[in-house]
Design an enzyme around this catalytic site. Structure first.
Site, PDB file in Angstrom:
ATOM      1  N   PRO A   9      15.926 -36.627 -20.985  1.00  0.00           N
ATOM      2  CG  PRO A   9      17.340 -37.325 -19.269  1.00  0.00           C
ATOM      3  CD  PRO A   9      17.103 -36.083 -20.367  1.00  0.00           C
ATOM      4  CG  ASN A  10      13.653 -41.204 -18.458  1.00  0.00           C
ATOM      5  OD1 ASN A  10      13.590 -42.278 -19.230  1.00  0.00           O
ATOM      6  ND2 ASN A  10      14.734 -41.082 -17.525  1.00  0.00           N
ATOM      7  NE  ARG A  17       9.711 -39.867 -16.123  1.00  0.00           N
ATOM      8  CZ  ARG A  17      10.503 -38.753 -16.109  1.00  0.00           C
ATOM      9  NH1 ARG A  17      10.225 -37.879 -16.939  1.00  0.00           N
ATOM     10  NH2 ARG A  17      11.318 -38.505 -15.438  1.00  0.00           N
ATOM     11  CE1 TYR A  22       8.160 -35.531 -13.823  1.00  0.00           C
ATOM     12  CE2 TYR A  22       7.839 -37.838 -13.689  1.00  0.00           C
ATOM     13  CZ  TYR A  22       8.725 -36.775 -13.369  1.00  0.00           C
ATOM     14  OH  TYR A  22       9.735 -36.532 -12.708  1.00  0.00           O
ATOM     15  CG  ASN A  73      11.710 -30.640 -18.769  1.00  0.00           C
ATOM     16  OD1 ASN A  73      12.779 -30.852 -17.789  1.00  0.00           O
ATOM     17  ND2 ASN A  73      10.670 -31.060 -18.413  1.00  0.00           N
ATOM     18  CB  ALA A  76      17.260 -36.905 -14.836  1.00  0.00           C
ATOM     19  CD  GLU A  97      15.621 -24.950 -14.706  1.00  0.00           C
ATOM     20  OE1 GLU A  97      15.717 -23.806 -14.212  1.00  0.00           O
ATOM     21  OE2 GLU A  97      16.010 -25.915 -14.153  1.00  0.00           O
ATOM     22  CG  HIS A  99      11.997 -28.557 -14.146  1.00  0.00           C
ATOM     23  ND1 HIS A  99      12.726 -29.654 -14.805  1.00  0.00           N
ATOM     24  CD2 HIS A  99      12.757 -27.581 -13.972  1.00  0.00           C
ATOM     25  CE1 HIS A  99      14.001 -29.106 -14.976  1.00  0.00           C
ATOM     26  NE2 HIS A  99      14.222 -27.874 -14.184  1.00  0.00           N
ATOM     27  NE  ARG A 106       9.339 -35.148  -8.097  1.00  0.00           N
ATOM     28  CZ  ARG A 106       9.357 -35.604  -9.479  1.00  0.00           C
ATOM     29  NH1 ARG A 106       9.579 -34.836 -10.372  1.00  0.00           N
ATOM     30  NH2 ARG A 106       9.703 -36.991  -9.345  1.00  0.00           N
TER      31      ARG A 106
HETATM   32  C1  DQA Z   1      11.339 -33.079 -14.626  1.00  0.00           C
HETATM   33  C2  DQA Z   1      11.977 -32.927 -13.303  1.00  0.00           C
HETATM   34  C3  DQA Z   1      13.237 -33.683 -13.069  1.00  0.00           C
HETATM   35  O1  DQA Z   1      13.559 -33.873 -11.684  1.00  0.00           O
HETATM   36  C4  DQA Z   1      12.977 -35.210 -13.583  1.00  0.00           C
HETATM   37  O2  DQA Z   1      14.312 -35.967 -13.498  1.00  0.00           O
HETATM   38  C5  DQA Z   1      12.383 -35.438 -15.178  1.00  0.00           C
HETATM   39  C6  DQA Z   1      11.323 -34.389 -15.580  1.00  0.00           C
HETATM   40  C7  DQA Z   1      10.245 -32.412 -14.818  1.00  0.00           C
HETATM   41  O3  DQA Z   1       9.557 -32.001 -15.845  1.00  0.00           O
HETATM   42  O4  DQA Z   1       9.196 -32.280 -13.899  1.00  0.00           O
HETATM   43  O5  DQA Z   1      12.763 -36.224 -15.670  1.00  0.00           O
HETATM   44  O6  DQA Z   1      12.388 -32.174 -15.576  1.00  0.00           O
END
Ligand code: DQA
Length: 148
Positions: A9-10, A17, A22, A73, A76, A97, A99, A106
């Site tokens: 998501p997002n 964003r 990011y 990835n 959240a 995985e 990120h 964080r």
């Molecule tokens: C994320 C890190 C997560 O904590 C966050 O909720 C994201 C992006 C990252 O790529 O750094 O949406 O996965």
């Protein structure tokens, strides 16, 4: 060899964003980066994004029998989703995985990764480059261990 690259998501809001966290590049650029990383590694790929937990579970299940590995990835959902963890365990495919940000540096609620418990490796804090590292690592891991 084929990989499925799954983004949660997002991540479709990349560029807009929180660019200070990011980056300024958008999701289309991330998709292009993933595709070029796979081409470089000599693997076919599908790049997928969803804002919905169940759709991510469906995509992981769909990978069973159709792909050799998963790069994920979960965004959240990383920190909340036992369903995604269970799906990764259910299909038993090697998964890496990723990120964009360094989640370990964080907020405390980002320190837990459920999905990570089913992954062979995590790359966090490398931005888009993390996906390239993940694809390369997964390719090499499969080449080393798959036939054993
Ligand atoms: C994320 C890190 C997560 O904590 C966050 O909720 C994201 C992006 C990252 O790529 O750094 O949406 O996965």
């Amino acid at each position: 060899m084929k990989f499925v690259i799954i983004n949660g998501p997002n991540l479709n809001m990349l560029g807009t964003r929180e660019p200070e966290i990011y980056g300024k590049e958008d999701y289309a650029s991330l998709e292009a980066c993933c595709k070029s990383a796979c081409k470089e590694a000599g693997v076919l790929c599908e790049v997928y994004q969803s804002n919905h937990e169940g759709e991510i579970v469906d995509k992981i299940q769909e990978a069973y029998g159709n792909a050799d590995g998963i790069v994920i990835n979960p965004a959240a959902y990383t920190h909340t989703s036992i369903a995604i963890l269970d799906a990764l365990k259910a299909v038993g495919l090697p998964a890496v995985e990723v990120h964009l940000s360094d989640v370990s540096a964080r907020e405390p609620f980002r320190q837990v990764s459920y999905a990570g418990m089913a992954c062979i490796k995590t790359f966090a804090g490398y931005g888009f480059e993390g996906y390239r590292k993940a694809v390369k690592y997964l390719r090499e891991w499969i080449d080393t261990y798959k036939e054993i």
